[in-house]
Design a protein around this motif. Structure first.
Motif, PDB file in Angstrom:
ATOM      1  N   GLU A 129       0.819  -1.220   0.000  1.00 42.10           N
ATOM      2  CA  GLU A 129       0.000   0.000   0.000  1.00 42.10           C
ATOM      3  C   GLU A 129       0.845   1.259   0.000  1.00 42.10           C
ATOM      4  OE1 GLU A 129      -2.835  -0.410   3.195  1.00 42.10           O
ATOM      5  OE2 GLU A 129      -3.924  -1.985   2.124  1.00 42.10           O
ATOM      6  N   ARG A 130       1.996   1.166  -0.671  1.00 41.49           N
ATOM      7  CA  ARG A 130       2.901   2.300  -0.894  1.00 41.49           C
ATOM      8  C   ARG A 130       3.850   1.899  -2.018  1.00 41.49           C
ATOM      9  NH1 ARG A 130       7.817   0.868   1.260  1.00 41.49           N
ATOM     10  NH2 ARG A 130       7.771  -0.652   2.942  1.00 41.49           N
ATOM     11  N   PRO A 131       4.527   2.868  -2.607  1.00 45.44           N
ATOM     12  CA  PRO A 131       5.463   2.512  -3.682  1.00 45.44           C
ATOM     13  C   PRO A 131       6.559   1.565  -3.192  1.00 45.44           C
ATOM     14  CG  PRO A 131       5.067   4.882  -3.662  1.00 45.44           C
ATOM     15  CD  PRO A 131       4.436   4.323  -2.412  1.00 45.44           C
ATOM     16  N   ALA A 132       6.934   0.652  -4.063  1.00 48.83           N
ATOM     17  CA  ALA A 132       7.992  -0.305  -3.727  1.00 48.83           C
ATOM     18  C   ALA A 132       9.320   0.424  -3.587  1.00 48.83           C
ATOM     19  CB  ALA A 132       8.091  -1.372  -4.812  1.00 48.83           C
ATOM     20  N   GLY A 133      10.106   0.051  -2.575  1.00 46.36           N
ATOM     21  CA  GLY A 133      11.420   0.646  -2.367  1.00 46.36           C
ATOM     22  C   GLY A 133      12.494  -0.061  -3.191  1.00 46.36           C
ATOM     23  N   PRO A 134      13.718   0.434  -3.111  1.00 41.95           N
ATOM     24  CA  PRO A 134      14.812  -0.134  -3.903  1.00 41.95           C
ATOM     25  C   PRO A 134      15.042  -1.632  -3.664  1.00 41.95           C
ATOM     26  CG  PRO A 134      15.489   1.955  -2.961  1.00 41.95           C
ATOM     27  CD  PRO A 134      14.145   1.630  -2.376  1.00 41.95           C
ATOM     28  N   PHE A 135      14.929  -2.085  -2.430  1.00 39.76           N
ATOM     29  CA  PHE A 135      15.138  -3.505  -2.141  1.00 39.76           C
ATOM     30  C   PHE A 135      14.091  -4.357  -2.849  1.00 39.76           C
ATOM     31  CE2 PHE A 135      14.480  -7.356   0.421  1.00 39.76           C
ATOM     32  CZ  PHE A 135      15.766  -7.891   0.365  1.00 39.76           C
ATOM     33  N   ALA A 136      12.825  -3.984  -2.718  1.00 43.65           N
ATOM     34  CA  ALA A 136      11.742  -4.738  -3.358  1.00 43.65           C
ATOM     35  C   ALA A 136      11.853  -4.691  -4.874  1.00 43.65           C
ATOM     36  CB  ALA A 136      10.386  -4.197  -2.910  1.00 43.65           C
ATOM     37  N   VAL A 137      12.188  -3.528  -5.420  1.00 44.58           N
ATOM     38  CA  VAL A 137      12.342  -3.398  -6.877  1.00 44.58           C
ATOM     39  C   VAL A 137      13.458  -4.307  -7.370  1.00 44.58           C
ATOM     40  CG1 VAL A 137      13.006  -1.816  -8.737  1.00 44.58           C
ATOM     41  CG2 VAL A 137      11.353  -1.079  -7.016  1.00 44.58           C
ATOM     42  N   ASN A 138      14.564  -4.370  -6.642  1.00 41.70           N
ATOM     43  CA  ASN A 138      15.674  -5.225  -7.062  1.00 41.70           C
ATOM     44  C   ASN A 138      15.335  -6.712  -6.929  1.00 41.70           C
ATOM     45  OD1 ASN A 138      18.302  -3.905  -7.997  1.00 41.70           O
ATOM     46  ND2 ASN A 138      17.569  -2.540  -6.378  1.00 41.70           N
ATOM     47  N   ILE A 139      14.566  -7.093  -5.937  1.00 42.42           N
ATOM     48  CA  ILE A 139      14.123  -8.484  -5.809  1.00 42.42           C
ATOM     49  C   ILE A 139      13.224  -8.855  -6.993  1.00 42.42           C
ATOM     50  CG2 ILE A 139      12.725 -10.095  -4.443  1.00 42.42           C
ATOM     51  CD1 ILE A 139      15.520  -9.524  -3.272  1.00 42.42           C
ATOM     52  N   VAL A 140      12.294  -7.974  -7.321  1.00 43.97           N
ATOM     53  CA  VAL A 140      11.417  -8.207  -8.472  1.00 43.97           C
ATOM     54  C   VAL A 140      12.251  -8.260  -9.752  1.00 43.97           C
ATOM     55  CG1 VAL A 140       9.549  -7.223  -9.867  1.00 43.97           C
ATOM     56  CG2 VAL A 140       9.375  -7.212  -7.365  1.00 43.97           C
ATOM     57  N   ASN A 141      13.220  -7.366  -9.876  1.00 40.82           N
ATOM     58  CA  ASN A 141      14.085  -7.359 -11.057  1.00 40.82           C
ATOM     59  C   ASN A 141      14.837  -8.684 -11.187  1.00 40.82           C
ATOM     60  OD1 ASN A 141      15.320  -6.275 -13.367  1.00 40.82           O
ATOM     61  ND2 ASN A 141      17.019  -5.463 -12.176  1.00 40.82           N
ATOM     62  N   LEU A 142      15.396  -9.187 -10.093  1.00 46.97           N
ATOM     63  CA  LEU A 142      16.103 -10.468 -10.127  1.00 46.97           C
ATOM     64  C   LEU A 142      15.173 -11.618 -10.504  1.00 46.97           C
ATOM     65  CD1 LEU A 142      18.451 -10.135  -7.036  1.00 46.97           C
ATOM     66  CD2 LEU A 142      19.129 -10.223  -9.446  1.00 46.97           C
ATOM     67  N   ALA A 143      13.949 -11.594  -9.999  1.00 47.03           N
ATOM     68  CA  ALA A 143      12.981 -12.634 -10.357  1.00 47.03           C
ATOM     69  C   ALA A 143      12.655 -12.571 -11.846  1.00 47.03           C
ATOM     70  CB  ALA A 143      11.709 -12.482  -9.523  1.00 47.03           C
ATOM     71  N   SER A 144      12.503 -11.358 -12.370  1.00 48.37           N
ATOM     72  CA  SER A 144      12.219 -11.227 -13.806  1.00 48.37           C
ATOM     73  C   SER A 144      13.398 -11.723 -14.636  1.00 48.37           C
ATOM     74  CB  SER A 144      11.862  -9.776 -14.170  1.00 48.37           C
ATOM     75  OG  SER A 144      13.010  -8.944 -14.203  1.00 48.37           O
ATOM     76  N   ILE A 145      14.607 -11.453 -14.180  1.00 50.57           N
ATOM     77  CA  ILE A 145      15.803 -11.920 -14.889  1.00 50.57           C
ATOM     78  C   ILE A 145      15.843 -13.450 -14.897  1.00 50.57           C
ATOM     79  CG2 ILE A 145      18.330 -12.054 -14.746  1.00 50.57           C
ATOM     80  CD1 ILE A 145      18.233  -9.078 -13.794  1.00 50.57           C
ATOM     81  N   ALA A 146      15.533 -14.076 -13.758  1.00 52.82           N
ATOM     82  CA  ALA A 146      15.558 -15.543 -13.673  1.00 52.82           C
ATOM     83  C   ALA A 146      14.573 -16.176 -14.658  1.00 52.82           C
ATOM     84  CB  ALA A 146      15.247 -15.988 -12.248  1.00 52.82           C
ATOM     85  N   ILE A 147      13.395 -15.626 -14.754  1.00 54.77           N
ATOM     86  CA  ILE A 147      12.394 -16.160 -15.689  1.00 54.77           C
ATOM     87  C   ILE A 147      12.853 -15.965 -17.126  1.00 54.77           C
ATOM     88  CG2 ILE A 147      10.042 -15.834 -16.559  1.00 54.77           C
ATOM     89  CD1 ILE A 147       9.329 -15.082 -13.573  1.00 54.77           C
ATOM     90  N   VAL A 148      13.349 -14.782 -17.432  1.00 55.30           N
ATOM     91  CA  VAL A 148      13.768 -14.481 -18.798  1.00 55.30           C
ATOM     92  C   VAL A 148      14.988 -15.318 -19.198  1.00 55.30           C
ATOM     93  CG1 VAL A 148      14.670 -12.642 -20.293  1.00 55.30           C
ATOM     94  CG2 VAL A 148      12.699 -12.210 -18.844  1.00 55.30           C
TER      95      VAL A 148
END
Length: 148
Positions: free
Chosen positions: A109-128
């Motif tokens: 319920e707030r914008p994602a911070g740098p840690f969360a964005v980087n975790i999501v980024n790593l997950a997207s990289i793993a799938i790709v």
């Protein structure tokens, strides 16, 4: 226990692909964080630009090391397939990042911070990475018809 020769070759190619990919991932993450957190670029544009920068390393590493034994059917044809494959993979990565950041923001319920964005980024990289390996292996750097 004897490993089937095709499985051994696939494991060898896969491990080289992962090494090239790890280096490209470090480049992508570094450029992404520089663009987003030092220069204030939007996360999706940062993802796209960082992916494109990392692709230079990925092409050279995969063509000259990972898939060097594969058919060289013409640099232009190979580059076009590489470009199309990576345009699709970059788009998929950006879509996954956007969706993940939106989901994290909704949960928190707030914008994602740098840690969360980087975790999501790593997950997207793993799938790709999985999608990219399959496309490189069976489309971009394929074995010529005579070697199959």
């Amino acid at each position: 226990m004897r490993i089937h020769p095709r499985l051994r070759r696939l494991a060898s190619v896969g491990s080289r692909f992962l090494i090239v990919g790890a280096i490209s991932t470090l480049i992508e993450i570094g450029v992404f964080n520089l663009l987003v957190y030092a220069l204030g670029v939007d996360v999706v544009w940062g993802k796209i630009i960082a992916s494109l920068v990392a692709l230079i390393n990925a092409y050279i590493g995969n063509r000259e090391w990972t898939f060097r034994h594969r058919d060289r059917r013409g640099r232009v044809n190979e580059l076009v397939l590489f470009g199309l494959t990576n345009a699709a993979c970059t788009g998929l990565g950006a879509l996954l990042l956007w969706a993940g950041v939106q989901a994290v923001g909704a949960v928190l319920e707030r914008p994602a911070g740098p840690f969360a964005v980087n975790i999501v980024n790593l997950a997207s990289i793993a799938i790709v990475v999985l999608v990219r390996f399959a496309l490189y292996h069976w489309l971009v750097f394929r074995v010529s018809g005579a070697k199959r």
